[in-house]
Motif scaffolding. Structure first.
Motif, PDB file in Angstrom:
ATOM      1  N   ASP A  35       0.828  -1.208   0.000  1.00 59.42           N
ATOM      2  CA  ASP A  35       0.000   0.000   0.000  1.00 59.42           C
ATOM      3  C   ASP A  35       0.862   1.259   0.000  1.00 59.42           C
ATOM      4  O   ASP A  35       2.087   1.201   0.176  1.00 59.42           O
ATOM      5  N   CYS A  36       0.223   2.388  -0.200  1.00 56.41           N
ATOM      6  CA  CYS A  36       0.963   3.642  -0.417  1.00 56.41           C
ATOM      7  C   CYS A  36       1.700   4.105   0.837  1.00 56.41           C
ATOM      8  O   CYS A  36       2.512   5.028   0.759  1.00 56.41           O
ATOM      9  N   TYR A  37       1.414   3.488   1.988  1.00 56.07           N
ATOM     10  CA  TYR A  37       2.156   3.813   3.219  1.00 56.07           C
ATOM     11  C   TYR A  37       3.152   2.703   3.563  1.00 56.07           C
ATOM     12  O   TYR A  37       3.572   2.579   4.711  1.00 56.07           O
ATOM     13  N   ALA A  56       6.246   7.820   0.388  1.00 58.56           N
ATOM     14  CA  ALA A  56       4.905   7.386  -0.009  1.00 58.56           C
ATOM     15  C   ALA A  56       4.919   6.729  -1.376  1.00 58.56           C
ATOM     16  O   ALA A  56       5.825   6.939  -2.183  1.00 58.56           O
ATOM     17  N   ASN A  57       3.880   5.952  -1.600  1.00 55.55           N
ATOM     18  CA  ASN A  57       3.587   5.407  -2.931  1.00 55.55           C
ATOM     19  C   ASN A  57       4.689   4.522  -3.520  1.00 55.55           C
ATOM     20  O   ASN A  57       5.137   4.741  -4.662  1.00 55.55           O
ATOM     21  N   PRO A  58       5.149   3.514  -2.795  1.00 54.47           N
ATOM     22  CA  PRO A  58       6.112   2.590  -3.401  1.00 54.47           C
ATOM     23  C   PRO A  58       5.505   1.916  -4.633  1.00 54.47           C
ATOM     24  O   PRO A  58       4.342   1.512  -4.601  1.00 54.47           O
ATOM     25  N   MET A 155      -1.618   8.872 -11.174  1.00 51.41           N
ATOM     26  CA  MET A 155      -2.763   9.428 -11.905  1.00 51.41           C
ATOM     27  C   MET A 155      -4.067   9.297 -11.136  1.00 51.41           C
ATOM     28  O   MET A 155      -5.010  10.034 -11.387  1.00 51.41           O
ATOM     29  N   ASP A 156      -4.137   8.316 -10.213  1.00 53.05           N
ATOM     30  CA  ASP A 156      -5.344   8.141  -9.412  1.00 53.05           C
ATOM     31  C   ASP A 156      -6.609   8.289 -10.260  1.00 53.05           C
ATOM     32  O   ASP A 156      -7.506   9.077  -9.963  1.00 53.05           O
ATOM     33  N   THR A 157      -6.650   7.480 -11.298  1.00 50.72           N
ATOM     34  CA  THR A 157      -7.772   7.494 -12.248  1.00 50.72           C
ATOM     35  C   THR A 157      -8.515   6.174 -12.100  1.00 50.72           C
ATOM     36  O   THR A 157      -7.954   5.111 -12.368  1.00 50.72           O
ATOM     37  N   LEU A 182      -2.561   0.559  -4.958  1.00 52.86           N
ATOM     38  CA  LEU A 182      -3.905   0.054  -5.269  1.00 52.86           C
ATOM     39  C   LEU A 182      -4.923   0.675  -4.320  1.00 52.86           C
ATOM     40  O   LEU A 182      -4.606   0.992  -3.168  1.00 52.86           O
ATOM     41  N   HIS A 183      -6.129   0.826  -4.814  1.00 52.17           N
ATOM     42  CA  HIS A 183      -7.255   1.290  -3.993  1.00 52.17           C
ATOM     43  C   HIS A 183      -8.390   0.275  -4.093  1.00 52.17           C
ATOM     44  O   HIS A 183      -8.702  -0.181  -5.191  1.00 52.17           O
ATOM     45  N   ALA A 184      -9.020  -0.029  -2.947  1.00 55.95           N
ATOM     46  CA  ALA A 184     -10.219  -0.872  -2.981  1.00 55.95           C
ATOM     47  C   ALA A 184     -11.412  -0.060  -3.459  1.00 55.95           C
ATOM     48  O   ALA A 184     -12.406  -0.620  -3.935  1.00 55.95           O
TER      49      ALA A 184
HETATM   50 CA    CA Z   1      -3.448   6.081  -2.775  1.00 50.53          CA
END
Ligand code: CA
Ligand code: CA
Length: 293
Positions: A35-37, A56-58, A155-157, A182-184
Protein backbone atom coordinates in the motif's frame (compact mmCIF):
# COMPACT_ATOMS: atom_id res chain seq x y z
CA UNK A 1 3.59 -17.45 -16.16
CA UNK A 2 6.81 -15.97 -14.80
CA UNK A 3 7.34 -15.81 -11.01
CA UNK A 4 5.47 -13.03 -9.24
CA UNK A 5 7.37 -9.74 -9.45
CA UNK A 6 7.66 -8.44 -5.93
CA UNK A 7 9.73 -7.03 -3.10
CA UNK A 8 11.58 -4.19 -4.86
CA UNK A 9 10.17 -0.70 -4.97
CA UNK A 10 10.91 2.65 -6.48
CA UNK A 11 9.79 6.01 -5.08
CA UNK A 12 10.47 8.01 -8.19
CA UNK A 13 10.16 7.18 -11.87
CA UNK A 14 13.53 7.60 -13.56
CA UNK A 15 15.52 6.12 -16.45
CA UNK A 16 18.34 5.71 -13.93
CA UNK A 17 16.42 3.06 -11.95
CA UNK A 18 17.90 -0.41 -12.32
CA UNK A 19 15.31 -2.89 -13.69
CA UNK A 20 14.40 -5.70 -11.28
CA UNK A 21 13.33 -8.03 -14.07
CA UNK A 22 13.00 -8.21 -17.80
CA UNK A 23 10.02 -9.48 -19.81
CA UNK A 24 9.08 -10.01 -23.43
CA UNK A 25 6.28 -8.38 -25.38
CA UNK A 26 3.14 -10.49 -25.03
CA UNK A 27 4.12 -11.78 -21.58
CA UNK A 28 1.53 -11.97 -18.84
CA UNK A 29 2.99 -11.04 -15.47
CA UNK A 30 1.82 -10.93 -11.88
CA UNK A 31 3.05 -7.98 -9.83
CA UNK A 32 2.67 -7.77 -6.05
CA UNK A 33 2.30 -4.27 -4.63
CA UNK A 34 2.22 -2.85 -1.12
CA UNK A 35 0.00 0.00 0.00
CA UNK A 36 0.96 3.64 -0.42
CA UNK A 37 2.16 3.81 3.22
CA UNK A 38 4.45 0.79 2.74
CA UNK A 39 2.30 -1.16 5.20
CA UNK A 40 3.32 1.15 8.10
CA UNK A 41 -0.28 1.74 9.22
CA UNK A 42 -1.20 -1.69 10.55
CA UNK A 43 -3.57 -0.68 13.35
CA UNK A 44 -5.61 2.40 14.22
CA UNK A 45 -2.91 3.31 16.77
CA UNK A 46 -0.37 3.77 13.95
CA UNK A 47 -0.63 7.38 12.80
CA UNK A 48 0.83 8.71 9.58
CA UNK A 49 2.51 11.48 11.61
CA UNK A 50 4.49 8.77 13.49
CA UNK A 51 6.35 8.06 10.24
CA UNK A 52 7.82 11.42 9.23
CA UNK A 53 10.43 9.89 6.93
CA UNK A 54 8.07 7.43 5.27
CA UNK A 55 8.36 7.56 1.52
CA UNK A 56 4.91 7.39 -0.01
CA UNK A 57 3.59 5.41 -2.93
CA UNK A 58 6.11 2.59 -3.40
CA UNK A 59 5.81 1.16 -6.91
CA UNK A 60 6.99 -2.36 -7.65
CA UNK A 61 9.56 -2.36 -10.44
CA UNK A 62 10.88 -1.18 -12.71
CA UNK A 63 10.22 -3.88 -15.27
CA UNK A 64 12.29 -3.79 -18.46
CA UNK A 65 10.29 -4.77 -21.55
CA UNK A 66 12.42 -6.14 -24.38
CA UNK A 67 12.10 -4.55 -27.82
CA UNK A 68 10.41 -1.44 -26.51
CA UNK A 69 11.97 1.92 -27.37
CA UNK A 70 11.42 5.65 -27.17
CA UNK A 71 8.40 6.70 -29.23
CA UNK A 72 6.63 3.35 -28.86
CA UNK A 73 3.23 2.97 -27.22
CA UNK A 74 2.99 0.37 -24.51
CA UNK A 75 -0.27 -1.53 -24.12
CA UNK A 76 -0.94 -2.69 -20.57
CA UNK A 77 -3.96 -4.99 -20.37
CA UNK A 78 -5.16 -5.10 -16.78
CA UNK A 79 -6.41 -8.67 -16.54
CA UNK A 80 -6.90 -9.02 -12.80
CA UNK A 81 -6.50 -7.16 -9.51
CA UNK A 82 -6.51 -9.20 -6.30
CA UNK A 83 -6.73 -7.05 -3.18
CA UNK A 84 -5.48 -7.89 0.28
CA UNK A 85 -8.21 -8.13 2.92
CA UNK A 86 -7.31 -5.01 4.92
CA UNK A 87 -7.24 -1.41 3.70
CA UNK A 88 -6.41 1.86 5.41
CA UNK A 89 -7.64 5.46 5.19
CA UNK A 90 -5.91 8.06 7.33
CA UNK A 91 -7.19 11.58 7.84
CA UNK A 92 -4.99 14.41 9.01
CA UNK A 93 -5.08 18.19 9.25
CA UNK A 94 -4.63 20.01 5.94
CA UNK A 95 -4.86 16.91 3.77
CA UNK A 96 -7.54 16.86 1.08
CA UNK A 97 -9.98 19.57 0.05
CA UNK A 98 -11.42 19.99 3.56
CA UNK A 99 -8.27 19.29 5.52
CA UNK A 100 -8.77 22.56 7.42
CA UNK A 101 -11.81 20.92 9.08
CA UNK A 102 -9.70 18.05 10.44
CA UNK A 103 -8.17 18.70 13.85
CA UNK A 104 -6.69 15.33 14.67
CA UNK A 105 -4.69 12.74 12.76
CA UNK A 106 -6.53 9.42 12.64
CA UNK A 107 -6.07 6.05 11.02
CA UNK A 108 -9.05 3.97 9.99
CA UNK A 109 -8.50 0.31 9.15
CA UNK A 110 -11.13 -1.07 6.75
CA UNK A 111 -11.89 -4.69 6.06
CA UNK A 112 -12.30 -5.82 2.45
CA UNK A 113 -14.27 -9.01 2.12
CA UNK A 114 -16.36 -10.51 -0.69
CA UNK A 115 -16.10 -7.26 -2.65
CA UNK A 116 -17.48 -5.20 0.24
CA UNK A 117 -15.51 -2.54 2.13
CA UNK A 118 -16.44 -2.02 5.78
CA UNK A 119 -15.72 1.51 7.01
CA UNK A 120 -17.20 0.91 10.43
CA UNK A 121 -19.79 -1.43 11.95
CA UNK A 122 -22.71 0.12 10.10
CA UNK A 123 -21.16 1.60 6.96
CA UNK A 124 -20.34 -0.63 4.03
CA UNK A 125 -19.88 0.01 0.34
CA UNK A 126 -18.88 -2.04 -2.72
CA UNK A 127 -15.31 -2.56 -3.83
CA UNK A 128 -14.21 -0.61 -6.92
CA UNK A 129 -10.61 -1.64 -7.31
CA UNK A 130 -8.08 0.43 -9.22
CA UNK A 131 -4.38 1.15 -9.67
CA UNK A 132 -3.34 4.58 -8.34
CA UNK A 133 0.29 4.64 -9.52
CA UNK A 134 1.45 3.12 -12.80
CA UNK A 135 3.90 4.47 -15.31
CA UNK A 136 7.19 4.36 -17.17
CA UNK A 137 10.46 6.27 -16.87
CA UNK A 138 9.78 9.90 -17.84
CA UNK A 139 11.53 11.79 -20.61
CA UNK A 140 13.68 14.06 -18.44
CA UNK A 141 14.52 14.19 -14.76
CA UNK A 142 13.19 11.76 -12.16
CA UNK A 143 9.57 12.36 -11.07
CA UNK A 144 8.39 11.42 -7.57
CA UNK A 145 5.75 8.69 -7.36
CA UNK A 146 3.40 11.23 -5.76
CA UNK A 147 3.24 13.24 -8.99
CA UNK A 148 1.39 12.28 -12.19
CA UNK A 149 2.48 13.29 -15.67
CA UNK A 150 2.98 12.28 -19.29
CA UNK A 151 4.77 9.14 -18.05
CA UNK A 152 1.76 8.07 -15.93
CA UNK A 153 2.68 7.93 -12.25
CA UNK A 154 0.19 8.92 -9.56
CA UNK A 155 -2.76 9.43 -11.91
CA UNK A 156 -5.34 8.14 -9.41
CA UNK A 157 -7.77 7.49 -12.25
CA UNK A 158 -10.43 5.03 -11.24
CA UNK A 159 -10.83 3.59 -14.73
CA UNK A 160 -7.30 2.15 -14.51
CA UNK A 161 -8.81 -1.08 -13.35
CA UNK A 162 -9.45 -4.73 -14.08
CA UNK A 163 -10.76 -5.34 -17.59
CA UNK A 164 -9.50 -2.03 -18.99
CA UNK A 165 -6.33 -1.32 -20.96
CA UNK A 166 -3.82 1.43 -20.30
CA UNK A 167 -1.64 2.90 -23.05
CA UNK A 168 1.56 4.68 -22.10
CA UNK A 169 4.04 6.62 -24.23
CA UNK A 170 7.58 5.21 -23.94
CA UNK A 171 10.52 7.55 -23.37
CA UNK A 172 13.43 5.16 -22.75
CA UNK A 173 14.51 1.68 -23.90
CA UNK A 174 12.60 -1.04 -22.05
CA UNK A 175 9.98 1.46 -20.87
CA UNK A 176 10.76 0.72 -17.19
CA UNK A 177 7.22 0.01 -16.01
CA UNK A 178 6.35 0.18 -12.30
CA UNK A 179 3.10 0.18 -10.36
CA UNK A 180 1.60 0.37 -6.90
CA UNK A 181 -0.89 2.33 -4.77
CA UNK A 182 -3.90 0.05 -5.27
CA UNK A 183 -7.25 1.29 -3.99
CA UNK A 184 -10.22 -0.87 -2.98
CA UNK A 185 -12.32 2.17 -3.85
CA UNK A 186 -11.81 5.84 -4.71
CA UNK A 187 -14.25 8.36 -6.09
CA UNK A 188 -13.43 10.90 -8.77
CA UNK A 189 -11.40 13.69 -7.19
CA UNK A 190 -9.95 11.62 -4.32
CA UNK A 191 -11.43 14.34 -2.20
CA UNK A 192 -9.86 13.69 1.21
CA UNK A 193 -6.51 12.80 -0.33
CA UNK A 194 -6.81 9.05 0.18
CA UNK A 195 -8.44 6.09 -1.48
CA UNK A 196 -9.05 2.87 0.43
CA UNK A 197 -5.32 2.14 0.37
CA UNK A 198 -4.40 -1.50 0.04
CA UNK A 199 -1.78 -3.92 -1.21
CA UNK A 200 -2.44 -6.75 -3.61
CA UNK A 201 -1.50 -8.50 -6.80
CA UNK A 202 -2.06 -7.29 -10.33
CA UNK A 203 -2.01 -9.48 -13.44
CA UNK A 204 -1.00 -7.60 -16.57
CA UNK A 205 -0.35 -8.48 -20.17
CA UNK A 206 2.17 -6.21 -21.88
CA UNK A 207 2.20 -5.48 -25.61
CA UNK A 208 3.08 -2.58 -27.82
CA UNK A 209 0.88 -1.12 -30.51
CA UNK A 210 1.75 0.29 -33.91
CA UNK A 211 0.34 3.11 -35.97
CA UNK A 212 -0.17 5.71 -33.27
CA UNK A 213 1.95 7.90 -31.03
CA UNK A 214 0.94 9.24 -27.64
CA UNK A 215 1.91 12.33 -25.65
CA UNK A 216 0.19 11.15 -22.47
CA UNK A 217 -1.55 8.08 -21.06
CA UNK A 218 -4.88 6.79 -22.31
CA UNK A 219 -7.14 4.22 -20.72
CA UNK A 220 -9.58 2.26 -22.85
CA UNK A 221 -12.75 0.76 -21.42
CA UNK A 222 -15.31 -1.38 -23.22
CA UNK A 223 -16.90 1.66 -24.87
CA UNK A 224 -14.65 4.67 -24.34
CA UNK A 225 -11.15 6.04 -24.58
CA UNK A 226 -10.04 8.41 -21.85
CA UNK A 227 -7.16 10.81 -22.41
CA UNK A 228 -5.43 11.49 -19.10
CA UNK A 229 -3.92 14.96 -18.63
CA UNK A 230 -2.06 16.24 -15.57
CA UNK A 231 -0.80 19.74 -14.74
CA UNK A 232 -0.31 21.97 -11.72
CA UNK A 233 -3.22 24.15 -12.81
CA UNK A 234 -6.64 22.54 -13.39
CA UNK A 235 -7.37 24.38 -16.64
CA UNK A 236 -3.91 23.56 -18.01
CA UNK A 237 -4.58 19.87 -17.34
CA UNK A 238 -7.89 20.13 -19.22
CA UNK A 239 -6.26 21.99 -22.14
CA UNK A 240 -3.49 19.36 -22.40
CA UNK A 241 -5.98 16.49 -22.50
CA UNK A 242 -8.17 18.38 -25.02
CA UNK A 243 -5.25 19.00 -27.39
CA UNK A 244 -4.28 15.33 -27.27
CA UNK A 245 -7.92 14.29 -27.82
CA UNK A 246 -8.19 16.57 -30.86
CA UNK A 247 -4.86 15.29 -32.22
CA UNK A 248 -6.07 11.68 -31.88
CA UNK A 249 -9.46 12.46 -33.43
CA UNK A 250 -7.70 14.13 -36.37
CA UNK A 251 -5.29 11.18 -36.66
CA UNK A 252 -8.21 8.83 -37.32
CA UNK A 253 -10.65 11.13 -39.10
CA UNK A 254 -10.08 13.64 -41.87
CA UNK A 255 -11.10 16.74 -40.00
CA UNK A 256 -9.86 20.30 -39.58
CA UNK A 257 -8.98 21.46 -36.06
CA UNK A 258 -12.14 23.54 -35.66
CA UNK A 259 -14.40 20.58 -36.50
CA UNK A 260 -12.48 18.28 -34.17
CA UNK A 261 -12.84 20.99 -31.49
CA UNK A 262 -16.60 21.10 -32.13
CA UNK A 263 -16.86 17.32 -32.04
CA UNK A 264 -14.93 17.20 -28.78
CA UNK A 265 -17.28 19.74 -27.26
CA UNK A 266 -20.32 17.88 -28.57
CA UNK A 267 -19.46 14.32 -27.50
CA UNK A 268 -16.52 14.47 -25.06
CA UNK A 269 -16.93 14.45 -21.29
CA UNK A 270 -14.47 16.03 -18.88
CA UNK A 271 -13.98 14.07 -15.68
CA UNK A 272 -11.79 14.87 -12.72
CA UNK A 273 -9.50 12.02 -11.69
CA UNK A 274 -7.86 13.64 -8.70
CA UNK A 275 -7.37 17.11 -7.20
CA UNK A 276 -5.01 16.26 -4.34
CA UNK A 277 -1.63 15.37 -5.85
CA UNK A 278 1.14 17.89 -6.71
CA UNK A 279 -0.42 17.98 -10.19
CA UNK A 280 -4.16 17.53 -10.73
CA UNK A 281 -5.35 14.87 -13.18
CA UNK A 282 -8.35 15.03 -15.49
CA UNK A 283 -9.54 12.82 -18.30
CA UNK A 284 -11.42 13.51 -21.50
CA UNK A 285 -13.81 10.69 -22.25
CA UNK A 286 -14.67 9.91 -25.89
CA UNK A 287 -16.71 7.12 -27.49
CA UNK A 288 -13.96 4.76 -28.63
CA UNK A 289 -14.87 4.78 -32.33
CA UNK A 290 -13.40 8.27 -32.71
CA UNK A 291 -9.86 7.26 -31.82
CA UNK A 292 -7.83 4.45 -33.37
CA UNK A 293 -6.19 2.81 -30.43
CA1 CA B 1 -3.45 6.08 -2.78
CA1 CA C 1 -2.39 7.92 -5.30
Amino acid sequence: MKPTIQGKYIYEFSHENEPITSIKLGDTIEVETIDCYSGALKTERDLITDFPTLKANPATGPIYIENVNKGDVLEVIIKKIDLNSVGVMPTRPNRGLLGDYIQETQTRILSIDHDIVTLNQSIRFPVHKMIGVIGVAPQGEAISNTTPGEHGGNMDTKDITEGNTLYLPVFHPGGLLALGDLHASMGDGELNGSGVEVGGKVTLQINKIEGVTLNMPIVKTEDHVMIIGSATDFRDAVRKAMLEAIRLIQHKNEMEFADAYRLLSAIGDLRVSQLVNPKVTVRIVLPKEWVSI
